[in-house]
Design an enzyme around this catalytic site. Structure first.
Site, short mmCIF file in Angstrom:
data_model
loop_
_atom_site.label_atom_id
_atom_site.label_comp_id
_atom_site.label_asym_id
_atom_site.label_seq_id
_atom_site.Cartn_x
_atom_site.Cartn_y
_atom_site.Cartn_z
N CYS A 120 0.98 -1.94 -0.46
CA CYS A 120 -0.25 0.44 0.10
C CYS A 120 0.65 0.95 -0.20
O CYS A 120 0.80 1.93 -0.78
CB CYS A 120 -0.88 -0.29 1.06
N HIS B 197 -2.57 6.21 5.81
CA HIS B 197 -1.64 5.47 5.23
C HIS B 197 -0.23 6.10 4.44
O HIS B 197 0.04 4.88 4.24
CB HIS B 197 -2.35 3.96 4.28
#
Length: 580
Positions: A81, A142
């Site tokens: 990610c 994130h």
């Protein structure tokens, strides 16, 4: 017959109305397009109807492909990610921003750490901000929070061009289910036992040193205490992700801790719709990034979607995400902004194959999330819709990168690309429009952490795409999966490198003969491109050094109290049962 148009006053009014209409039409034509970006989490290439899945219902995402341009060779720069999202936002390889780790921690694991997207990087939200856009990020970030001191929010979305944020600063974890499932223990099932064994060994050494009346027993005791503290620290941060990371933010404030994942998609949609409504009445265009928590585990859906698919909770989550996309698209339609809105749908990387039925499908492609070079981890869905500019129903088979969104946003917003840095994304608008069938990319570089694991070579003659693979995952025998996720430190060097033609061999099953003239020619060109690429990489601070990536007590946030006391709150905005 009486004719009001013969009256001089009416003629003047008619002329005025006509001029006003022409002026309004001119203003409308000059208005910059709105931009909506949908980012799925861990969605596989073959999890959508428009990519061949006939068992999951994704009509709204499929409609984007029908009304826009579908990419069949759309690739991420990384198979996890954080680095992939950094490249998407900046149009630059994660190596350039220090988000390509040399350790086995390859994502921003803790919200209370100091790693993240460096403030010196320019996101496409900062480009649209320059053009007067209103920008919002709804869902998963994130890419960090604090940097040099607690509360500076240097890595926060609001410091990276966004004006509104609601969602997770970190990511979703199995631990968030709070049912005993631990993501770390899935990868290291004996982690707790190992830590306990370390403690017992240290205590045994201390007892032995004391009984032997070792002269440096005091100093040894200090060492033992330090080692014990390190063991306890590692055990605590690895075993308490639910307590440390499960929280929702609105802008800089925690509004829910722990995060309630059931019905979260509905709340994210509501935030997105609210932003569109508030922005529609403004004179400025808007950028909305809907960064879904689906379909990353732990999987939770609202009651409306529970049991809706034939594929269990994973299928339910895919279909709820499709519904979410549909709600945003309907809002664009009802507000009259459909034609002048650039819409993009993608996933940050491929499906997590090791999770089985909870991990999605990458189709014919080998491998998946965290695997580095194999196609399954980096080949992702990609769809563009922009009715005022792009044709409907077009399919593009030429390779396109997630990083190409950055220059496309710049062009749509009328902003020049930054000239003080290398931009790896390319202008793909002519390709999307059908003015050409040739990709602007000649070479694409794929990393596992800081290891360059593969290079894609696209000859300008077209028809073929070569992929030279220098490092492969250490798969379980007879499979294309690892125990839980593949570690970059376990990669197997391929000497000589493998070269596949991934158009005719998408599953990477038949490398070409390493003794052939063709192999030598391709390898020579790839090696030359690697030298040019590596020469363009300037030294930067690693955002994944242990001092940056590990959890810090002082950086830990807590609502309604001081950590670790009273860290519980609920978002009062969504107390209504409709959002469950």
């Amino acid at each position: 017959m009486f004719n009001i148009s013969n009256m001089p006053m009416f003629n003047n009014i008619a002329r005025g109305v006509l001029i006003l209409c022409i002026f309004k039409q001119a203003l409308s034509a000059e208005r910059k397009p709105n931009i909506v970006v949908f980012i799925a989490d861990d969605l596989g290439y073959a999890d959508l109807g428009c990519y061949g899945n006939n068992t999951l219902k994704t009509p709204h995402i499929d409609s984007l492909a029908r009304d826009g341009v579908r990419l069949t060779h759309h690739v991420a720069t990384a198979s996890v990610c954080t680095p992939s999202r950094a490249a998407l936002l900046t149009g630059r390889h994660q190596m350039r921003s220090g988000l390509a780790p040399s350790t086995n921690i390859r994502i921003n694991f803790w919200v209370g750490s100091r790693g993240g997207l460096p403030p010196s990087e320019i996101t496409f939200a900062e480009l649209t901000e320059q053009a007067g856009y209103r920008n919002a990020l709804i869902g998963k970030w994130h890419l960090g929070n604090h940097r040099d001191r607690p509360g500076d929010h240097a890595h926060h979305p609001l410091s990276q061009g966004f004006h509104y944020f609601y969602g997770l600063l970190g990511t979703n974890f199995d631990d968030f289910a709070n049912d005993g499932s631990k993501v770390v223990l899935k990868q290291r099932p004996y982690f707790n036992i190992q830590i306990l064994a370390s403690w017992l060994s240290i205590v045994a050494c201390l007892i032995y040193a004391y009984r032997a009346k070792y002269i440096g027993v005091f100093l040894f005791a200090v060492l033992v205490f330090s080692l014990t503290a390190i063991c306890w620290y590692l055990y605590y941060i690895m075993n308490n992700l639910y307590f440390l990371n499960s929280m929702l933010h609105r802008n800089h404030d925690i509004v829910e801790q722990p995060a309630e994942l059931v019905g979260l998609s509905k709340r994210l949609v509501h935030e997105g719709l609210e932003f569109i409504t508030n922005s529609s009445g403004a004179d400025s265009p808007f950028l909305l990034v809907m960064s879904f928590v689906h379909v990353h585990t732990v999987l939770r859906v609202s009651r409306d979607w529970d049991g809706s698919s034939a594929h269990g909770i994973f299928g339910d989550a895919v279909q709820e995400m499709d519904w979410s996309v549909g709600q945003i698209l309907d809002a664009l339609d009802s507000s009259g902004q459909r034609d002048n809105t650039l819409v993009y749908f993608t996933s940050d990387h491929g499906a997590h194959k090791e999770l089985g039925v909870h991990g999605g499908c990458n189709g014919v492609f080998k491998g998946g999330k965290s695997h580095g070079a194999p196609e399954g981890g980096i080949r992702v869905p990609g769809i563009f819709r922009w009715p005022a500019v792009l044709p409907a129903g077009r399919t593009v088979d030429a390779p396109v990168s997630l990083m190409d969104l950055f220059p496309l946003v710049a062009k749509a917003a009328g902003i020049s690309l930054p000239d003080d840095r290398a931009i790896d994304g390319r202008d793909v608008l002519p390709l999307l429009k059908g003015d050409t069938d040739v990709t602007p990319h000649e070479f694409m570089f794929h990393y596992c952490g800081s290891i360059l694991a593969a290079v894609r070579y696209i000859p300008k003659t077209g028809g073929r795409v070569w992929k030279q693979v220098s490092h492969m995952p250490n798969y379980l025998p007879g499979t294309d999966v690892c125990k839980f996720g593949c570690r970059c430190s376990d990669l197997i060097l391929q000497d000589p490198p493998l070269i596949y033609e991934v158009i005719s061999d998408p599953s990477e099953s038949h490398p070409i003969d390493s003794q052939s003239v063709e192999y030598a020619d391709i390898s020579k060109k790839v090696e030359a491109a690697i030298k040019v690429h590596e020469a363009s990489l300037e030294p930067v601070e690693s955002m994944f050094s242990y001092t940056n990536v590990l959890w810090r007590y002082t950086y830990q946030e807590c609502c309604n109290g001081t950590f670790p006391f009273y860290c519980q709150c609920s978002d009062s905005k969504y107390s209504n049962k409709f959002y469950v």
